[in-house]
Design a protein around this motif. Structure first.
Motif, PDB file in Angstrom:
ATOM      1  N   TYR A 130       0.803  -1.219   0.000  1.00 61.81           N
ATOM      2  CA  TYR A 130       0.000   0.000   0.000  1.00 61.81           C
ATOM      3  C   TYR A 130       0.843   1.280   0.000  1.00 61.81           C
ATOM      4  CZ  TYR A 130       0.883   0.411   5.037  1.00 61.81           C
ATOM      5  OH  TYR A 130       1.474   0.540   6.263  1.00 61.81           O
ATOM      6  N   SER A 131       2.032   1.245   0.582  1.00 61.02           N
ATOM      7  CA  SER A 131       2.844   2.469   0.634  1.00 61.02           C
ATOM      8  C   SER A 131       3.354   2.850  -0.749  1.00 61.02           C
ATOM      9  CB  SER A 131       4.015   2.285   1.603  1.00 61.02           C
ATOM     10  OG  SER A 131       4.793   1.159   1.227  1.00 61.02           O
ATOM     11  N   THR A 165       1.901   1.955  -3.573  1.00 61.63           N
ATOM     12  CA  THR A 165       0.695   2.342  -4.311  1.00 61.63           C
ATOM     13  C   THR A 165       0.295   3.771  -3.958  1.00 61.63           C
ATOM     14  OG1 THR A 165      -0.080   0.050  -4.409  1.00 61.63           O
ATOM     15  CG2 THR A 165      -1.735   1.774  -4.685  1.00 61.63           C
ATOM     16  N   ALA A 166       0.459   4.154  -2.700  1.00 65.69           N
ATOM     17  CA  ALA A 166       0.143   5.522  -2.283  1.00 65.69           C
ATOM     18  C   ALA A 166       1.017   6.524  -3.022  1.00 65.69           C
ATOM     19  CB  ALA A 166       0.326   5.657  -0.773  1.00 65.69           C
ATOM     20  N   LEU A 194      -0.462   6.997  -6.443  1.00 64.77           N
ATOM     21  CA  LEU A 194      -1.696   7.783  -6.428  1.00 64.77           C
ATOM     22  C   LEU A 194      -1.420   9.268  -6.225  1.00 64.77           C
ATOM     23  CD1 LEU A 194      -4.014   5.458  -4.275  1.00 64.77           C
ATOM     24  CD2 LEU A 194      -4.012   5.736  -6.758  1.00 64.77           C
ATOM     25  N   SER A 195      -0.355   9.583  -5.525  1.00 63.37           N
ATOM     26  CA  SER A 195      -0.044  10.987  -5.241  1.00 63.37           C
ATOM     27  C   SER A 195       0.323  11.769  -6.491  1.00 63.37           C
ATOM     28  CB  SER A 195       1.096  11.074  -4.221  1.00 63.37           C
ATOM     29  OG  SER A 195       2.306  10.563  -4.782  1.00 63.37           O
ATOM     30  N   VAL A 215      -2.703   6.443   4.703  1.00 64.00           N
ATOM     31  CA  VAL A 215      -1.520   6.611   3.855  1.00 64.00           C
ATOM     32  C   VAL A 215      -1.921   6.736   2.385  1.00 64.00           C
ATOM     33  CG1 VAL A 215       0.585   5.473   3.041  1.00 64.00           C
ATOM     34  CG2 VAL A 215      -0.014   5.404   5.472  1.00 64.00           C
ATOM     35  N   LEU A 216      -2.855   5.927   1.936  1.00 62.34           N
ATOM     36  CA  LEU A 216      -3.243   5.899   0.522  1.00 62.34           C
ATOM     37  C   LEU A 216      -3.873   7.206   0.059  1.00 62.34           C
ATOM     38  CD1 LEU A 216      -4.651   2.261   0.317  1.00 62.34           C
ATOM     39  CD2 LEU A 216      -2.791   3.171  -1.080  1.00 62.34           C
ATOM     40  N   VAL A 217      -4.623   7.872   0.920  1.00 55.32           N
ATOM     41  CA  VAL A 217      -5.358   9.070   0.481  1.00 55.32           C
ATOM     42  C   VAL A 217      -4.754  10.366   1.025  1.00 55.32           C
ATOM     43  CG1 VAL A 217      -7.478   7.715   0.360  1.00 55.32           C
ATOM     44  CG2 VAL A 217      -6.992   9.027   2.436  1.00 55.32           C
ATOM     45  N   SER A 218      -3.609  10.278   1.666  1.00 49.73           N
ATOM     46  CA  SER A 218      -3.064  11.452   2.377  1.00 49.73           C
ATOM     47  C   SER A 218      -2.743  12.619   1.453  1.00 49.73           C
ATOM     48  CB  SER A 218      -1.815  11.041   3.166  1.00 49.73           C
ATOM     49  OG  SER A 218      -0.816  10.545   2.274  1.00 49.73           O
TER      50      SER A 218
END
Length: 674
Positions: free
Chosen positions: A107-108, A110-111, A114-115, A137-140
């Motif tokens: 997930y990190s 992938t985050a 996404l950023s 973490v994903l949407v931060s």
């Protein structure tokens, strides 16, 4: 891969077997067993659907050829990783669906990917086994998000750190997680309008203060209390769904709101001003101790009066079904002048009172079914009662009568359900005095009427005179039908749907031929031993003959007007004769006719129950013998007997020939010539 890209490649791709399906700038590659994103798609692709494939990694170069992409769906793959540079060439991506994958594994990384999406508006991360920390973490860094779904994950607790930067968020879906606590998680979401926290484990909602929220769904939790923060601020709340919880009391709502739909179905609510034993709790108060960090606050609520502090003038739908309501507070409904739909079914109501000055002037649907009503009270007057009411459901109560003229004063009523009450229909005026009854005559607007299971005994006095019924349900009235259907004479021009299910109908002499407007007829659950001949002239579209005693249908059933108009025919659970199935074969060939329960239809041959469409050869042979010409059968049986007698006569004659000749000569006295 980019070499030769052009219209020729497009045409070749469109005709290639097993390839993606292009529609203008949309490319659908769903269910193709792809393990990576194809590199030979159109360069102008704007929407790409890759659902139901086996993609595990979205690499840095996966989307390089599709710079115009704004919608990408990777639902139901095996996606474990999106590499940090995967979206660098897709800066215009606005909608991304990653539902039902395995993003919890990396997930990190992938985050980080996404950023890099500054224009992302919609993100769906449902079904990825994400915890609250992973979601954070994903949407931060997705400050542009307007819609986020993290449904069907393993989130347990929400606090203020999870959605900190989502300042543009309008819609948030958290349903089907394991959330049991919320601590100031939504305070920073100043634009949030739709919040779904259904199917979680929240025990209460206290201090509700989201003034900007328009739709809140907290159904299917274990909520016992819903308390709004005391404030005179205007709440934008329009829809509140608290159904399928454990609410003990009516929720304490905002004093000022735009609420138009309040769903409280399937809770444990009751009002305690007046208990069944006569006890009053009108002045009882309860104190709530609210602990927030190091501070605590005590809120005092009067059980009965607190609900009156809410402004419910805009409420149009109130669903309080499946609760424990014995009675409503005085003037409770007076707070809801705009109410159009009121559902109080499946409660414990014993009485309900209406009056011409009732505030429910806008009500169009009232459901009081499945209560314990023995009385429907109406204050005497000359005005209309519930002038806009169209649907009135009183089924499954203990009513025996209704106030005289109640339905002639509801000027717009179209649907009335009185089923499962011990009510009778009133006789003609001037006839012998009857026990308590219901008067339907003259209700011109009534089109749908259900009297199923009411114990009706006699319908011989034109009970529907002055009505225009199109749907009539008389099911489960075992003594209602007399020898003819004369009591339906006032409905011959309007009646379209008639249910006589389980009414002990056994006579095939009942004449249906006058009901020319009928399109649906239910005769199931009766004792018909033959097909009523009067049905042949009707032009029904649906006929139900299940659970009767029919050995066969007429051989010409498919050729008469009924057979040509039928589109749906139910036939199962009848003792059909396997040797008289000509009608069945004709029905199978009838154009446009459907037998939904055809697989359940059986016929009897001896003690065996067989499918009429697959009779064994021995059964067919036996049926041929049974249906052969009787004269031929008698001839075949008599011929061996005759031949046997003839042979026996010849043998006897030959054995006794000489003795017979001598006897003849002796008797006749003629000498033999020598």
């Amino acid at each position: 891969l980019a070499v030769g890209w052009g219209s020729g490649m497009d045409a070749a791709w469109e005709t290639s077997p097993g390839g993606c399906e292009p529609v203008q700038s949309i490319m659908d590659c769903s269910g193709r067993w792809l393990s990576s994103i194809p590199g030979n798609l159109r360069g102008n692709t704007e929407e790409l659907f890759l659902d139901d494939n086996t993609i595990q990694v979205l690499g840095n170069a996966s989307l390089l050829l599709y710079p115009q992409l704004w919608h990408l769906s990777l639902t139901r793959n095996r996606l474990e990783l999106i590499e940090p540079g995967a979206f660098l060439s897709s800066q215009g991506l606005q909608e991304l669906s990653l539902t039902d994958n395995l993003l919890f594994t990396n997930y990190s990384l992938t985050a980080a990917a996404l950023s890099a999406l500054p224009a992302l508006r919609t993100l769906d991360l449902a079904g990825n086994q994400l915890t609250e920390n992973m979601v954070s973490v994903l949407v931060s860094k997705l400050s542009s998000l307007e819609s986020l779904s993290v449904a069907r994950n393993i989130i347990m607790r929400l606090d203020s750190s999870i959605f900190t930067n989502l300042t543009q968020l309008l819609e948030l879906n958290l349903e089907k997680n394991y959330i049991f606590e919320i601590d100031n998680a939504f305070e920073g979401l100043q634009r949030l309008q739709r919040l779904n926290i259904a199917y979680n484990y929240l025990p209460c909602l206290v201090g509700f203060s989201l003034t900007q929220l328009r739709v809140l769904n907290v159904s299917n939790n274990i909520i016992e209390w819903f308390l709004t923060l005391e404030s005179d601020d205007l709440f934008e709340l329009e829809v509140l769904d608290l159904s399928h919880n454990r609410l003990l009391f009516f929720p304490v709502l905002p004093r000022q709101s735009k609420l138009h739909s309040l769903l409280l179905q399937d809770n444990r609510m009751s009002f305690y001003q007046r208990l069944p034993n006569g006890t009053s709790l009108a002045n009882v108060t309860v104190q709530f101790l609210i602990i927030n960090g190091n501070s605590s606050n005590i809120t005092t609520v009067r059980l009965w009066d607190e609900l009156c502090h809410s402004n419910l003038s805009s409420l149009r739908l109130l669903d309080m079904s499946q609760n424990q309501v014995w009675g409503l507070p005085d003037d409770f409904l007076a707070q809801m002048p705009s109410l159009t739909h009121l559902k109080l079914n499946q409660n414990c109501l014993e009485a309900f009172h209406l009056s011409e000055d009732d505030p429910l002037a806008m009500l169009t649907e009232l459901d009081l079914s499945q209560n314990q009503l023995v009385e429907l009270g109406v204050k005497v007057g000359v005005g209309d009662i519930l002038p806009n009411l169209q649907l009135f459901n009183l089924s499954t109560n203990r009513l025996q009568a209704l106030p005289p003229g109640i339905f002639t004063r509801t000027k717009k009523i179209t649907t009335l359900d009185l089923s499962r009450n011990r009510v009778g229909l009133c006789p003609q005026p001037g006839e012998a005095k009857s026990p308590p009854c219901v008067e339907i005559r003259g209700v011109e607007t009534l089109t749908h009427l259900s009297l199923a299971g009411c114990g009706l005994q006699d319908l011989g006095s034109r009970p529907f005179q002055g009505t225009s019924l199109t749907h009539l349900d008389l099911s489960d009235n075992h003594q209602a039908l007399s020898g003819d259907l004369g009591w339906l004479q006032d409905l011959v021009l309007t009646l379209q749907v008639l249910s006589l299910r389980n009414t002990s109908l056994s006579s095939t002499a009942v004449d249906f031929s006058a009901l020319n407007s009928l399109v649906r007829l239910d005769l199931s659950g009766n004792s018909l031993a033959a097909f009523p001949s009067s049905l042949g002239s009707l032009r029904l579209r649906s006929l139900d003959l299940r659970d009767n005693c029919l050995p066969a249908l007429p051989p010409d059933v498919a050729r008469v007007p009924l057979g040509r108009s039928l589109r749906e025919l139910y036939l199962s659970r009848n003792p059909y004769n396997c040797c008289t199935l000509g009608w069945w074969d004709a029905l199978q060939q009838a154009e446009g006719l459907r037998v939904p329960d055809g697989r359940e239809v059986t016929c009897s041959h001896g003690s065996r129950a067989l499918s009429p469409g697959a009779l064994p050869e021995p059964v067919l042979q036996s049926c041929r013998w049974q249906t052969a010409n009787l004269a031929l059968l008698y001839l075949v049986l008599a011929l061996p007997t005759c031949l046997t007698l003839l042979v026996a006569f010849v043998i006897v004659f030959l054995m006794l020939k000489e003795k017979l000749l001598k006897m003849v000569k002796t008797r006749c006295g003629v000498s033999s010539p020598y």
